[in-house]
Design a protein around this motif. Structure first.
Motif, mmCIF file in Angstrom:
data_model
loop_
_atom_site.group_PDB
_atom_site.id
_atom_site.type_symbol
_atom_site.label_atom_id
_atom_site.label_comp_id
_atom_site.label_asym_id
_atom_site.label_seq_id
_atom_site.Cartn_x
_atom_site.Cartn_y
_atom_site.Cartn_z
ATOM 1 N N ARG A 151 58.798 17.414 -118.695
ATOM 2 C CA ARG A 151 59.709 17.091 -117.591
ATOM 3 C C ARG A 151 60.506 18.329 -117.212
ATOM 4 N N GLU A 152 60.483 18.672 -115.937
ATOM 5 C CA GLU A 152 61.284 19.787 -115.453
ATOM 6 C C GLU A 152 62.614 19.254 -114.918
ATOM 7 N N VAL A 153 63.686 19.953 -115.229
ATOM 8 C CA VAL A 153 65.005 19.557 -114.741
ATOM 9 C C VAL A 153 65.714 20.787 -114.186
ATOM 10 N N THR A 154 66.741 20.540 -113.419
ATOM 11 C CA THR A 154 67.550 21.621 -112.865
ATOM 12 C C THR A 154 69.019 21.291 -113.043
ATOM 13 N N LEU A 155 69.856 22.303 -112.858
ATOM 14 C CA LEU A 155 71.303 22.138 -112.976
ATOM 15 C C LEU A 155 71.968 22.503 -111.658
ATOM 16 N N SER A 156 73.005 21.748 -111.308
ATOM 17 C CA SER A 156 73.932 22.158 -110.251
ATOM 18 C C SER A 156 75.174 22.680 -110.959
ATOM 19 N N VAL A 157 75.530 23.925 -110.676
ATOM 20 C CA VAL A 157 76.578 24.601 -111.442
ATOM 21 C C VAL A 157 77.774 24.918 -110.555
ATOM 22 N N GLY A 158 78.951 24.518 -111.009
ATOM 23 C CA GLY A 158 80.196 24.881 -110.344
ATOM 24 C C GLY A 158 80.938 25.910 -111.174
ATOM 25 N N ILE A 159 81.426 26.961 -110.537
ATOM 26 C CA ILE A 159 82.093 28.053 -111.242
ATOM 27 C C ILE A 159 83.542 28.149 -110.772
ATOM 28 N N VAL A 160 84.467 28.211 -111.720
ATOM 29 C CA VAL A 160 85.864 28.487 -111.382
ATOM 30 C C VAL A 160 86.347 29.605 -112.285
ATOM 31 N N LEU A 161 87.021 30.570 -111.693
ATOM 32 C CA LEU A 161 87.535 31.718 -112.433
ATOM 33 C C LEU A 161 88.987 31.488 -112.816
ATOM 34 N N ASP A 183 84.423 21.008 -111.073
ATOM 35 C CA ASP A 183 83.669 19.817 -110.682
ATOM 36 C C ASP A 183 83.429 19.803 -109.172
ATOM 37 N N LEU A 184 84.444 20.184 -108.395
ATOM 38 C CA LEU A 184 84.287 20.242 -106.942
ATOM 39 C C LEU A 184 83.205 21.234 -106.551
ATOM 40 N N ALA A 185 83.189 22.383 -107.235
ATOM 41 C CA ALA A 185 82.179 23.395 -106.930
ATOM 42 C C ALA A 185 80.784 22.884 -107.285
ATOM 43 N N ALA A 186 80.660 22.194 -108.432
ATOM 44 C CA ALA A 186 79.361 21.633 -108.826
ATOM 45 C C ALA A 186 78.912 20.562 -107.832
ATOM 46 N N TYR A 187 79.848 19.739 -107.373
ATOM 47 C CA TYR A 187 79.524 18.713 -106.379
ATOM 48 C C TYR A 187 79.000 19.346 -105.097
ATOM 49 N N ASP A 188 79.627 20.458 -104.702
ATOM 50 C CA ASP A 188 79.197 21.147 -103.491
ATOM 51 C C ASP A 188 77.801 21.731 -103.682
ATOM 52 N N ALA A 189 77.525 22.251 -104.890
ATOM 53 C CA ALA A 189 76.180 22.780 -105.179
ATOM 54 C C ALA A 189 75.143 21.671 -105.099
ATOM 55 N N LYS A 229 75.409 18.823 -103.441
ATOM 56 C CA LYS A 229 75.330 18.331 -102.064
ATOM 57 C C LYS A 229 74.472 19.246 -101.192
ATOM 58 N N ASN A 230 74.441 20.532 -101.532
ATOM 59 C CA ASN A 230 73.705 21.497 -100.725
ATOM 60 C C ASN A 230 72.337 21.833 -101.304
ATOM 61 N N GLY A 231 71.710 20.847 -101.928
ATOM 62 C CA GLY A 231 70.330 21.011 -102.320
ATOM 63 C C GLY A 231 70.046 21.066 -103.799
ATOM 64 N N ARG A 232 71.075 21.000 -104.649
ATOM 65 C CA ARG A 232 70.892 21.022 -106.099
ATOM 66 C C ARG A 232 70.270 22.349 -106.563
ATOM 67 N N ALA A 233 70.128 22.446 -107.893
ATOM 68 C CA ALA A 233 69.464 23.604 -108.521
ATOM 69 C C ALA A 233 70.067 24.927 -108.057
ATOM 70 N N GLY A 234 71.373 24.973 -107.970
ATOM 71 C CA GLY A 234 72.041 26.207 -107.560
ATOM 72 C C GLY A 234 73.452 26.238 -108.104
ATOM 73 N N ILE A 236 79.545 8.159 -93.604
ATOM 74 C CA ILE A 236 78.548 7.247 -94.175
ATOM 75 C C ILE A 236 78.278 7.561 -95.641
ATOM 76 N N SER A 237 78.155 8.835 -95.986
ATOM 77 C CA SER A 237 77.923 9.188 -97.396
ATOM 78 C C SER A 237 79.089 8.741 -98.265
ATOM 79 N N ILE A 238 80.303 8.796 -97.709
ATOM 80 C CA ILE A 238 81.480 8.320 -98.450
ATOM 81 C C ILE A 238 81.388 6.822 -98.649
ATOM 82 N N ALA A 239 81.002 6.110 -97.604
ATOM 83 C CA ALA A 239 80.857 4.654 -97.712
ATOM 84 C C ALA A 239 79.842 4.287 -98.782
#
Length: 561
Positions: free
Chosen positions: A239-249, A265-271, A273-278, A347-350
């Protein structure tokens, strides 16, 4: 005689600490004969990490006239080389002049108790499945960094993409094995000074310390992403998996660990939302967007109750002669402060807050009532269809079919004019459940349309097995037909595919006469798009419904010419 029978260890020390006398129990506790330690300095036996604490918290206080009434715990070396934990209380023996002539220390072996306490402490600060630090330990270490004012750290918030699919398809035990293997890979990528933690079901964090720049944090994100790239062997299944990573300094304005983790967490959520694996680096703009989103979440909870939702209607046209054949009902939100909001905003919020079913049912109900208002005003029936979007979450609701029947009621006319638009993703998530619900509602007279066809994974057999009347071609293909040969071929293939299955076609995104001509030549039955009209308010749509000849009729004259 009493001292010889005590299990506790009693020692007499000279004021400088050297042993003068030890009770026989020293042999059972530490493995030394009493006489072997007389004259020896106990500091030579204390654990190096405990010596200074013993000196300052007990020995020096007593010599300075402060009675040590509290117990002290420390490690002392056994004759076999390992360390034993003792708990000791020290008292002074004085001469007639009040001078300290001897120290009496009473000790007991608490090694077993200390081991239990350490294990309890370990359990309190570590994840039982992976053995990694848990959120509590991560928070303690992060709070210490923030409180110290240090900024040479970063937190990587690691969110495992599509983990739910692993649990759903392979089972929770396999999902647990994936988490254990992932934890092992993350450990290998961490330095000695870093902390790897599991902070949620499929969420991990990496606390980086002693970093010099943003580049160090980004490089770490790249390392961990690469580490999970290789397939995981899950009981013979790769099984291949990927990570969405949020970085805060680390920054000077951070107040607590909770603030840092929320930003990561917000940064990871944005990653994600914008296609995962980044990865995404936290910026203040993400916090502003999050604050706005939370506000919308709160306001959306009562939007329907406050009568803030609106419906716009986009014409659906019969391409053979240009007649109005129906309309699609599209929801809008008239926010009291932010103005008119379109579906892409809320709609995504709903969906996330579990309100999408309520919104979809409101649109369904309002659309049917609007038809009935037009019919009452015109004094005749309107032979038009009403298409309403239906989310995947709707069909997963246990009472969805029952609630739709409650809206349609006992009036066959309502059911006959209503078309529910479903997406291909719904069929991938749970095709059996979807098929059962659609067939149940089909028996009540409802019709169904496959929305955005060509963007998902539907197979001919799946579509054929469902009571779908119409297939809608995604606007992205229609709008590129004359610039992209592959898009033209896709539309042509979808039209032929649908006709093979006995389905009608609705082409979305028709914006030019050239689109219209090409689609008519392919045999596409219906279309909608800005060429015929944008989504219209009810009063504007009312004019179109009443008109004998639609405003786009001249297009057919030019086509025939």
């Amino acid at each position: 005689m009493l001292a010889e029978n005590l299990t506790d260890l009693i020692c007499h020390h000279q004021p400088d600490g050297r042993y003068e006398w030890l009770s026989p129990s020293v042999e059972a506790i530490l493995g030394y004969a009493p006489e072997a330690l007389v004259g020896e300095d106990p500091y030579e036996l204390f654990h190096p990490d405990d010596c200074e604490r013993i000196r300052t918290e007990s020995h020096e206080q007593i010599l300075n006239g402060q009675e040590a009434n509290t117990l002290i715990q420390y490690r002392i070396r056994h004759s076999e080389g390992h360390y034993v934990w003792l708990e000791s209380l020290t008292e002074t023996l004085r001469d007639a002049s009040g001078e300290i002539v001897r120290l009496q220390v009473t000790s007991r072996d608490v090694t077993e108790r200390q081991a239990i306490e350490e294990e309890l402490q370990r359990q309190a600060h570590h994840d039982p499945l992976t053995g990694l630090a848990n959120r509590t330990l991560l928070t303690l270490r992060l709070d210490a960094l923030v409180a110290s004012g240090e900024t040479d750290f970063a937190v990587l918030y690691l969110d495992l993409d599509r983990f739910k699919a692993v649990n759903d398809t392979l089972g929770h035990s396999v999902g647990d094995e994936l988490l254990v293997q992932l934890a092992s890979r993350l450990r290998r990528e961490a330095r000695q000074c870093d902390t790897v933690a599991r902070i949620g079901g499929d969420e991990f964090a990496l606390l980086l310390t002693e970093i010099e720049s943003e580049d160090d944090a980004v490089a770490a994100a790249a390392r961990v992403s690469h580490a999970v790239h290789a397939p995981f062997d899950l009981g013979g299944t790769l099984r291949e998996v990927t990570l969405s990573v949020g970085i805060v300094l680390g920054r000077e304005d951070q107040q607590a660990s909770g603030d840092v983790l929320r930003e990561a967490d917000l940064a990871a959520y944005d990653a994600k939302k914008n296609g995962r694996a980044g990865w995404r680096l936290f910026t203040p703009a993400l916090r502003e967007a999050s604050d706005r989103r939370r506000r919308l979440e709160a306001d959306l909870e009562r939007a329907a109750e406050r009568n803030e939702l609106r419906v716009a209607y986009q014409p659906i046209v019969r391409l053979s002669d240009g007649a109005l054949s129906g309309m699609e009902a599209l929801v809008r939100w008239q926010h009291p402060e932010l103005g008119l909001l379109y579906p892409d905003v809320f709609i995504s919020i709903a969906e996330e807050i579990g309100r999408i079913g309520e919104v979809d049912r409101w649109v369904m109900q309002e659309g049917l009532r609007q038809f009935e208002r037009w019919e009452a005003e015109m004094g005749r029936e309107i032979d038009l269809t009403l298409s309403v979007n239906c989310s995947a979450r709707d069909l997963h609701e246990p009472r969805f079919a029952e609630r739709v029947r409650g809206i349609v009621g006992a009036e066959p006319r309502r059911a006959e004019r209503l078309t529910l638009e479903i997406t291909e993703s719904l069929l991938v998530d749970d095709p059996q459940r979807a098929a059962a619900v659609l067939h149940e509602l089909r028996r009540d007279g409802l019709r169904f349309s496959m929305d955005d066809f060509g963007t998902g994974y539907s197979s001919l057999s799946v579509i054929h097995a469902l009571p779908v009347d119409t297939v809608k071609v995604d606007r992205a293909f229609v709008q590129r037909m004359h610039e992209d040969a592959s898009a033209l071929a896709m539309v042509n293939n979808v039209v032929g595919f649908a006709h093979t299955l006995g389905k009608d076609i609705v082409a979305e995104g028709i914006e030019t006469p050239e689109h219209l001509v090409a689609l008519r030549e392919m045999g596409c039955e219906y279309g909608q798009g800005y060429l015929f009209g944008k989504p219209l308010a009810p009063d504007v749509m009312s004019t179109l419904v009443r008109a004998d000849v639609p405003s786009w009729a001249p297009l057919w004259e030019s086509v025939r010419a």
